[in-house]
Design a protein around this motif. Structure first.
Motif, mmCIF file in Angstrom:
data_model
loop_
_atom_site.group_PDB
_atom_site.id
_atom_site.type_symbol
_atom_site.label_atom_id
_atom_site.label_comp_id
_atom_site.label_asym_id
_atom_site.label_seq_id
_atom_site.Cartn_x
_atom_site.Cartn_y
_atom_site.Cartn_z
ATOM 1 N N HIS A 200 0.851 -0.974 0.076
ATOM 2 C CA HIS A 200 0.117 0.086 -0.027
ATOM 3 C C HIS A 200 0.804 1.245 -0.106
ATOM 4 O O HIS A 200 0.327 2.164 -0.602
ATOM 5 C CB HIS A 200 -0.973 -0.064 1.179
ATOM 6 C CG HIS A 200 -1.974 -1.198 0.852
ATOM 7 N ND1 HIS A 200 -3.166 -0.796 0.278
ATOM 8 C CD2 HIS A 200 -1.978 -2.213 1.312
ATOM 9 C CE1 HIS A 200 -4.054 -1.632 0.032
ATOM 10 N NE2 HIS A 200 -3.298 -2.721 0.717
ATOM 11 N N ILE A 201 2.075 1.166 0.566
ATOM 12 C CA ILE A 201 2.854 2.090 0.436
ATOM 13 C C ILE A 201 3.329 2.640 -1.105
ATOM 14 O O ILE A 201 3.380 3.689 -1.473
ATOM 15 C CB ILE A 201 4.281 2.152 1.333
ATOM 16 C CG1 ILE A 201 3.938 2.025 2.913
ATOM 17 C CG2 ILE A 201 5.375 3.058 0.934
ATOM 18 C CD1 ILE A 201 4.948 1.383 3.524
ATOM 19 N N GLY A 202 3.608 1.363 -1.577
ATOM 20 C CA GLY A 202 3.872 1.450 -3.131
ATOM 21 C C GLY A 202 3.024 2.075 -3.860
ATOM 22 O O GLY A 202 3.283 3.016 -4.765
ATOM 23 N N LEU A 203 1.794 1.707 -3.473
ATOM 24 C CA LEU A 203 0.541 2.308 -4.368
ATOM 25 C C LEU A 203 0.639 3.758 -4.166
ATOM 26 O O LEU A 203 0.416 4.452 -5.149
ATOM 27 C CB LEU A 203 -0.666 1.508 -3.753
ATOM 28 C CG LEU A 203 -1.793 1.806 -4.670
ATOM 29 C CD1 LEU A 203 -3.082 0.772 -4.570
ATOM 30 C CD2 LEU A 203 -2.752 3.013 -4.355
ATOM 31 N N ILE A 204 0.622 4.211 -2.765
ATOM 32 C CA ILE A 204 0.333 5.600 -2.627
ATOM 33 C C ILE A 204 1.681 6.532 -3.319
ATOM 34 O O ILE A 204 1.307 7.204 -4.124
ATOM 35 C CB ILE A 204 0.656 5.835 -1.242
ATOM 36 C CG1 ILE A 204 -0.619 5.510 -0.436
ATOM 37 C CG2 ILE A 204 0.755 7.148 -0.905
ATOM 38 C CD1 ILE A 204 -0.529 5.444 1.050
ATOM 39 N N SER A 205 2.936 5.794 -3.217
ATOM 40 C CA SER A 205 3.836 6.739 -3.798
ATOM 41 C C SER A 205 3.747 6.631 -5.520
ATOM 42 O O SER A 205 4.052 7.726 -6.091
ATOM 43 C CB SER A 205 5.332 5.962 -3.302
ATOM 44 O OG SER A 205 6.476 6.722 -4.058
#
Lengths: 458, 154
Positions: free
Chosen positions: A440-445
């Motif tokens: 989910h961090i990757g998605l946001i970034s």
């Protein structure tokens, strides 16, 4: 943990469960409350307070919805795919342990990275790496109070590290250091995926990259949150001194391989990040630092990566200094400003990674059987974080339409609630612990940077 | 015949036995189950009537509501529920109001409940006030809660 189920309509036993049959008139609602019973066994249900208070449930639901809507209003993201970005922010918040500010990698343990396989880990701990990335995501979305809580937790760990030992790769959510790994042999595991493990032996590994991720989090928090306090800076300087003295060591790497230590390129890149951010921060705040020494070490790391981590023949960065195998973790290089996203070396690495690690737009983190093995048998799915890193690297390299295609395809692999596990299997199934912060961090970034590069208006 | 009648697979005699349990939650469950079985549980009428004197208020309320479903012609249930509108515990007052509303405008003797329910508009507990308003909405034939309470029902 003991729980009780509170219902206005009395519940009767039915088999192994409980049941109630009831009729609601038009416009009526009813509430079921599943709640933890206090450890001493006392339950206010028996006082009747909750038992019959139908509106307590309604009120609790109303308050809960109001809390989350209010919380999400602080999120300043207004770009494309907002629902998915918001959902990811909610996941990260829910992975935060409010009393200490610690952030777990995932709330589950033992969910397999291959059905029936052996890669079954316990993720209910706070990885410095994952938490630092989470902090970045919170700051990126304007959620500074969560970042503040986590920084307080991180400062405690940095203080401990400054006493001589490096940071641990992971901690318990209360800051505890003991995470002994244990196999629960009496459990079959998810769909026969054995062994089931609790605790995590990777806590004893040397993973040099965590200092880069930590310093990047500190740097960003200083930029978007609160200026770095002098006492904290003093602890950080000791830690940075350790990094300058130890970056040439082999380590276990970001993937926590159990097949022996190597000179991992990703670890070196993050050691470079640690020193680079320290110098930037010291210059920005005029903080005392042995700039000459740290800058010299930073540049030595850079040259080491460019000479020993680069395969001239295959035109790609490699996983570690003694292999020609590629590794998706190198996609982070332009994301941390190690080199330009359009540098020929980065272009070459992108192309090689796509040729060797990408399967139908999804990215494997490394090739099992090549490079540093993880010491285990079997296979695994594609690594969602790496797919989002690919999206971001492509977007930054000016290949925004290609990035958009992969990103939007990746969105279809979320479940009906918009959640992702650590990996995606060949049939699109979720694999590994769930939901996973990293993904989910990757998605946001990726969403943030891709949206920016696509420009105004969808 | 009654052995054929059951709620959650448990027959009327077994639910009647629950009315004598030492656990008030079990007594509450027994009363509720008999109410769900309804008129087919007539053999439980005397036990439910006895439960109207239960020492625990919420059991009395559930027994009254159950008795109203088992024997809809009886006025005793309404009397007990109205009495509990004055209970010192807020959740008992709100529970009694809720049950009175669910009896519906056609229930014999229900008109006696209208004034006590209106008096609860000034109750110090918000849940009691809301439940009383909802009940009045049901009994006065509107069939739906007043607009200002709609948010609590969705």
């Amino acid at each position: 943990m003991k729980v009780s189920l509170v219902s206005r309509f009395p519940l009767g036993r039915q088999g192994d469960g409980v049941a109630a049959e009831f009729v609601l008139n038009p416009g009526e609602t009813t509430t079921f409350i599943l709640r933890q019973v206090e450890e001493d066994g006392h339950d206010s249900v028996h006082d009747g307070v909750l038992l019959e208070a139908r509106l307590v449930g309604t009120e609790a639901l109303t308050q809960t919805l109001a809390f989350w809507r209010q919380w999400l209003r602080k999120c300043n993201y207004s770009g494309r795919w907002r629902e998915m970005v918001h959902r990811s922010a909610l996941v990260l918040k829910l992975l935060t342990f409010a009393p200490t500010g610690a952030i777990v990698a995932a709330p589950t343990c033992g969910l397999p990275e291959e059905i029936g396989g052996v890669r079954n880990w316990d993720y209910r701990y706070t990885w410095v790496r994952d938490a630092a990335f989470t902090n970045y995501a919170f700051l990126r979305l304007g959620l500074t109070s969560e970042a503040e809580q986590f920084m307080a937790w991180l400062e405690q760990r940095a203080v401990e590290g400054a006493r001589g030992d490096p940071l641990q790769t992971m901690y318990r959510i209360d800051g505890g250091h003991e995470l002994p790994e244990e196999v629960l042999g009496h459990l079959d595991g998810y769909r026969g995926s054995r062994p089931v493990r609790v605790g995590n032996a990777a806590s004893e590994q040397l993973q040099l990259d965590i200092y880069g991720e930590l310093m990047d989090a500190v740097y960003l928090y200083d930029k978007y949150g609160t200026p770095t306090a002098y006492d904290f800076w003093c602890h950080l300087r000791k830690m940075l001194d350790w990094v300058a003295n130890n970056w040439e060591r082999a380590d276990d790497g970001i993937w926590e391989v159990r097949g022996g230590q190597q000179q991992f390129v990703y670890s070196k890149v993050q050691c470079w990040v640690a020193l680079d951010r320290a110098i930037r921060l010291a210059n920005k705040r005029s903080l005392p630092l042995d700039r000459t020494r740290l800058a010299a070490e930073r540049d030595r790391i850079y040259e080491a990566i460019m000479t020993r981590g680069w395969d001239t023949e295959r035109q790609t960065f490699v996983q570690h200094f003694a292999t020609d195998a590629v590794d998706a973790s190198n996609l982070i290089m332009p994301l941390v400003f190690f080199l330009s996203p359009t540098d020929p070396r980065m272009r070459g690495t992108l192309d090689r990674t796509m040729a060797e690690l990408v399967s139908d737009s999804l990215v494997h983190r490394y090739e099992i059987g090549r490079g540093a093995g993880d010491g285990l048998t079997g296979s695994e799915g594609t690594f969602n974080m790496c797919t989002f890193w690919l999206v971001e690297a492509l977007a930054r390299a000016g290949r925004a339409e290609e990035a958009r295609f992969i990103f939007e395809k990746m969105l279809t692999y979320a479940n009906h609630l918009g959640l992702y596990a650590e990996e995606t299997g060949p049939r699109g199934e979720a694999l590994g612990n769930f939901p996973q912060a990293f993904t989910h961090i990757g998605l946001i970034s990726a969403a943030f940077n891709l949206d920016r590069r696509l420009g105004v208006g969808p | 015949m009654s052995a054929q009648v059951a709620y959650l697979g448990t027959t009327v005699p077994d639910w009647v036995r629950e009315l004598s349990s030492s656990d008030p939650l079990q007594r509450r469950l027994g009363a509720y189950a008999l109410g769900e079985i309804g008129p087919a549980a007539t053999e439980a009428m005397s036990d439910l009537a006895a439960a109207l004197q239960d020492p625990v208020a919420f059991v009395r309320v559930w027994a009254a509501a159950a008795l109203a479903r088992v024997a809809p012609s009886g006025g005793e249930s309404v009397t007990v529920l109205i009495a509990e509108l004055g209970n010192e515990l807020a959740f008992v007052r709100s529970l009694a109001a809720w049950h009175l509303g669910r009896l519906g405008p056609a229930f014999p003797g229900i008109e006696q409940a209208l004034i006590p329910l209106r008096q609860l508009a000034g109750d110090k507990d918000p849940s009691v006030r809301v439940e009383a308003a909802l009940a009045l909405g049901m009994l006065e034939g509107k069939g739906a809660p007043p607009p200002e309470l709609k948010s609590l029902c969705t």
